[in-house]
Write a protein that holds these residues in place. Structure first.
Motif, PDB file in Angstrom:
ATOM      1  N   LEU A   1      -1.800  -7.900  -6.906  1.00  0.00           N
ATOM      2  CA  LEU A   1      -2.669  -9.050  -7.109  1.00  0.00           C
ATOM      3  C   LEU A   1      -3.741  -8.681  -8.128  1.00  0.00           C
ATOM      4  O   LEU A   1      -4.656  -7.907  -7.826  1.00  0.00           O
ATOM      5  CB  LEU A   1      -3.344  -9.467  -5.802  1.00  0.00           C
ATOM      6  CG  LEU A   1      -2.526 -10.239  -4.769  1.00  0.00           C
ATOM      7  CD1 LEU A   1      -3.422 -10.651  -3.608  1.00  0.00           C
ATOM      8  CD2 LEU A   1      -1.872 -11.459  -5.388  1.00  0.00           C
ATOM      9  N   ALA A   2      -3.634  -9.245  -9.321  1.00  0.00           N
ATOM     10  CA  ALA A   2      -4.609  -8.991 -10.386  1.00  0.00           C
ATOM     11  C   ALA A   2      -5.287 -10.308 -10.722  1.00  0.00           C
ATOM     12  O   ALA A   2      -5.177 -10.826 -11.830  1.00  0.00           O
ATOM     13  CB  ALA A   2      -3.919  -8.393 -11.602  1.00  0.00           C
ATOM     14  N   ILE A   3      -5.991 -10.866  -9.734  1.00  0.00           N
ATOM     15  CA  ILE A   3      -6.543 -12.222  -9.877  1.00  0.00           C
ATOM     16  C   ILE A   3      -8.040 -12.270  -9.603  1.00  0.00           C
ATOM     17  O   ILE A   3      -8.621 -13.356  -9.531  1.00  0.00           O
ATOM     18  CB  ILE A   3      -5.829 -13.191  -8.916  1.00  0.00           C
ATOM     19  CG1 ILE A   3      -6.023 -12.738  -7.464  1.00  0.00           C
ATOM     20  CG2 ILE A   3      -4.340 -13.299  -9.253  1.00  0.00           C
ATOM     21  CD1 ILE A   3      -5.591 -13.753  -6.430  1.00  0.00           C
TER      22      ILE A   3
ATOM     23  N   PRO B   1       1.092 -13.340   5.014  1.00  0.00           N
ATOM     24  CA  PRO B   1       0.577 -12.032   5.454  1.00  0.00           C
ATOM     25  C   PRO B   1       1.637 -10.952   5.569  1.00  0.00           C
ATOM     26  O   PRO B   1       1.303  -9.790   5.832  1.00  0.00           O
ATOM     27  CB  PRO B   1      -0.021 -12.359   6.825  1.00  0.00           C
ATOM     28  CG  PRO B   1       0.833 -13.485   7.338  1.00  0.00           C
ATOM     29  CD  PRO B   1       1.169 -14.306   6.126  1.00  0.00           C
ATOM     30  N   GLN B   2       2.907 -11.312   5.395  1.00  0.00           N
ATOM     31  CA  GLN B   2       3.971 -10.328   5.575  1.00  0.00           C
ATOM     32  C   GLN B   2       4.061  -9.336   4.416  1.00  0.00           C
ATOM     33  O   GLN B   2       4.676  -8.272   4.553  1.00  0.00           O
ATOM     34  CB  GLN B   2       5.332 -11.046   5.737  1.00  0.00           C
ATOM     35  CG  GLN B   2       5.878 -11.708   4.483  1.00  0.00           C
ATOM     36  CD  GLN B   2       5.388 -13.131   4.306  1.00  0.00           C
ATOM     37  OE1 GLN B   2       4.313 -13.481   4.766  1.00  0.00           O
ATOM     38  NE2 GLN B   2       6.188 -13.955   3.636  1.00  0.00           N
ATOM     39  N   HIS B   3       3.448  -9.660   3.283  1.00  0.00           N
ATOM     40  CA  HIS B   3       3.576  -8.815   2.108  1.00  0.00           C
ATOM     41  C   HIS B   3       2.526  -7.698   2.095  1.00  0.00           C
ATOM     42  O   HIS B   3       1.469  -7.793   2.738  1.00  0.00           O
ATOM     43  CB  HIS B   3       3.428  -9.651   0.835  1.00  0.00           C
ATOM     44  CG  HIS B   3       4.374 -10.793   0.759  1.00  0.00           C
ATOM     45  ND1 HIS B   3       5.746 -10.633   0.750  1.00  0.00           N
ATOM     46  CD2 HIS B   3       4.160 -12.141   0.699  1.00  0.00           C
ATOM     47  CE1 HIS B   3       6.330 -11.814   0.679  1.00  0.00           C
ATOM     48  NE2 HIS B   3       5.393 -12.735   0.655  1.00  0.00           N
ATOM     49  N   TYR B   4       2.835  -6.657   1.339  1.00  0.00           N
ATOM     50  CA  TYR B   4       1.848  -5.611   1.036  1.00  0.00           C
ATOM     51  C   TYR B   4       1.195  -5.982  -0.287  1.00  0.00           C
ATOM     52  O   TYR B   4       1.872  -6.243  -1.282  1.00  0.00           O
ATOM     53  CB  TYR B   4       2.520  -4.242   0.928  1.00  0.00           C
ATOM     54  CG  TYR B   4       1.618  -3.174   0.336  1.00  0.00           C
ATOM     55  CD1 TYR B   4       0.742  -2.458   1.141  1.00  0.00           C
ATOM     56  CD2 TYR B   4       1.650  -2.903  -1.025  1.00  0.00           C
ATOM     57  CE1 TYR B   4      -0.088  -1.486   0.597  1.00  0.00           C
ATOM     58  CE2 TYR B   4       0.826  -1.934  -1.575  1.00  0.00           C
ATOM     59  CZ  TYR B   4      -0.046  -1.233  -0.765  1.00  0.00           C
ATOM     60  OH  TYR B   4      -0.863  -0.273  -1.301  1.00  0.00           O
ATOM     61  N   TYR B   5      -0.140  -5.976  -0.316  1.00  0.00           N
ATOM     62  CA  TYR B   5      -0.872  -6.375  -1.509  1.00  0.00           C
ATOM     63  C   TYR B   5      -1.684  -5.208  -2.067  1.00  0.00           C
ATOM     64  O   TYR B   5      -2.518  -4.618  -1.357  1.00  0.00           O
ATOM     65  CB  TYR B   5      -1.837  -7.522  -1.195  1.00  0.00           C
ATOM     66  CG  TYR B   5      -1.135  -8.798  -0.789  1.00  0.00           C
ATOM     67  CD1 TYR B   5      -0.575  -9.638  -1.739  1.00  0.00           C
ATOM     68  CD2 TYR B   5      -1.030  -9.163   0.556  1.00  0.00           C
ATOM     69  CE1 TYR B   5       0.059 -10.811  -1.375  1.00  0.00           C
ATOM     70  CE2 TYR B   5      -0.392 -10.340   0.928  1.00  0.00           C
ATOM     71  CZ  TYR B   5       0.146 -11.153  -0.043  1.00  0.00           C
ATOM     72  OH  TYR B   5       0.786 -12.330   0.317  1.00  0.00           O
ATOM     73  N   LEU B   6      -1.431  -4.886  -3.309  1.00  0.00           N
ATOM     74  CA  LEU B   6      -2.291  -3.983  -4.062  1.00  0.00           C
ATOM     75  C   LEU B   6      -3.256  -4.868  -4.840  1.00  0.00           C
ATOM     76  O   LEU B   6      -2.834  -5.652  -5.700  1.00  0.00           O
ATOM     77  CB  LEU B   6      -1.464  -3.119  -5.018  1.00  0.00           C
ATOM     78  CG  LEU B   6      -2.257  -2.151  -5.905  1.00  0.00           C
ATOM     79  CD1 LEU B   6      -2.923  -1.074  -5.052  1.00  0.00           C
ATOM     80  CD2 LEU B   6      -1.357  -1.520  -6.959  1.00  0.00           C
ATOM     81  N   ILE B   7      -4.543  -4.757  -4.542  1.00  0.00           N
ATOM     82  CA  ILE B   7      -5.546  -5.689  -5.067  1.00  0.00           C
ATOM     83  C   ILE B   7      -6.514  -4.927  -5.963  1.00  0.00           C
ATOM     84  O   ILE B   7      -7.133  -3.944  -5.534  1.00  0.00           O
ATOM     85  CB  ILE B   7      -6.325  -6.364  -3.923  1.00  0.00           C
ATOM     86  CG1 ILE B   7      -5.350  -7.056  -2.956  1.00  0.00           C
ATOM     87  CG2 ILE B   7      -7.345  -7.350  -4.465  1.00  0.00           C
ATOM     88  CD1 ILE B   7      -5.992  -7.494  -1.658  1.00  0.00           C
TER      89      ILE B   7
END
Length: 252
Positions: A131-133, A145-151
């Motif tokens: 996530l680059a937002i 919510p099931q995903h893994y997020y690199l923020i």
């Protein structure tokens, strides 16, 4: 001539440098204050105005001759307020907005209208998402919510996402480093906003090289069409200088 620049972008800073060198021009840059204040060669104002009404009152009180909207392409509410305030005060509005990125044949983009659409486009199957937002619209991904997020963000955050990791960093970013990050984190898909910023384009180039899909959030639709547009600081400066102080134009 008194000029108010609604800033927050590199283009705004570049315009501020040009305005600072112009004799007979008094310019101030307003910054929303959501992240660390940028350095600027003109006086800096931090914080909101209180909507379109508050902005109009500020323009009148300060005797602003030209209003410049050089905010982020996704700052839709601020841009709408600028249009309303400029129209109400009959103040020239210059909109400094860099062009968006253009899809190349090798890009794997899925274009969506907003963050809710981006969250849905990731899919139901668990994926590793970059996530680059920024930080302001992360809540949209609570629906997935099931995903893994690199923020990656500039300011500290505490998202309500069960599987995530935070990277605190500010661009510009290097393409090779972005490739390494995507590989090391085993990223499956990138979510990005089409900001058009050169400083953060490296992630798009890295995705292109690696063949990774990108969910690209499109820019908000342009509003009423009030104002004249410029794609870079020099063009905006020429448009600003084409207007004189309002006091000199009364009755013309």
């Amino acid at each position: 001539m008194r000029v108010l620049v609604l800033g927050g972008t590199s283009e705004a800073t570049a315009l501020a440098a040009l305005l600072a060198a112009m004799p007979g021009v008094e310019a101030i840059m307003s910054f929303a204050g959501r992240t660390r204040a940028p350095s600027a060669p003109i006086p800096l104002r931090s914080g909101g105005f209180g909507g379109a009404e508050g902005l109009w009152q500020y323009l009148e009180a300060e005797g602003i001759d030209v209003l410049v909207d050089a905010t982020h392409p996704f700052a839709a509410q601020i841009s709408r307020n600028a249009e309303i305030a400029a129209a109400r005060g009959n103040i020239p509005l210059v909109i400094l907005s860099r062009p968006g990125w253009t899809r190349e044949p090798q890009d794997r983009w899925t274009e969506v209208p907003d963050m809710a659409g981006a969250a849905a486009a990731i899919g139901r199957e668990t994926r590793r998402v970059f996530l680059a937002i920024g930080r302001l619209q992360l809540a949209a991904f609570e629906a997935a919510p099931q995903h893994y997020y690199l923020i990656r963000t500039i300011e500290p955050i505490a998202p309500n996402l069960p599987h995530h990791r935070i990277i605190a960093a500010r661009g510009p970013f290097d393409t090779e480093a972005e490739e390494r990050l995507l590989r090391d984190e085993k990223i499956d898909v990138i979510v990005a906003k089409n900001s058009g910023a050169a400083a953060v384009f490296a992630k798009i180039l890295a995705a292109r090289r690696l063949g990774l899909p990108v969910i690209m959030v499109e820019r908000p639709a342009e509003a009423s069409g009030v104002g004249v547009r410029a794609a870079h600081a020099a063009e905006a400066l020429a448009l600003i200088l084409g207007h004189g102080p309002r006091a000199a134009l009364r009755g013309v």
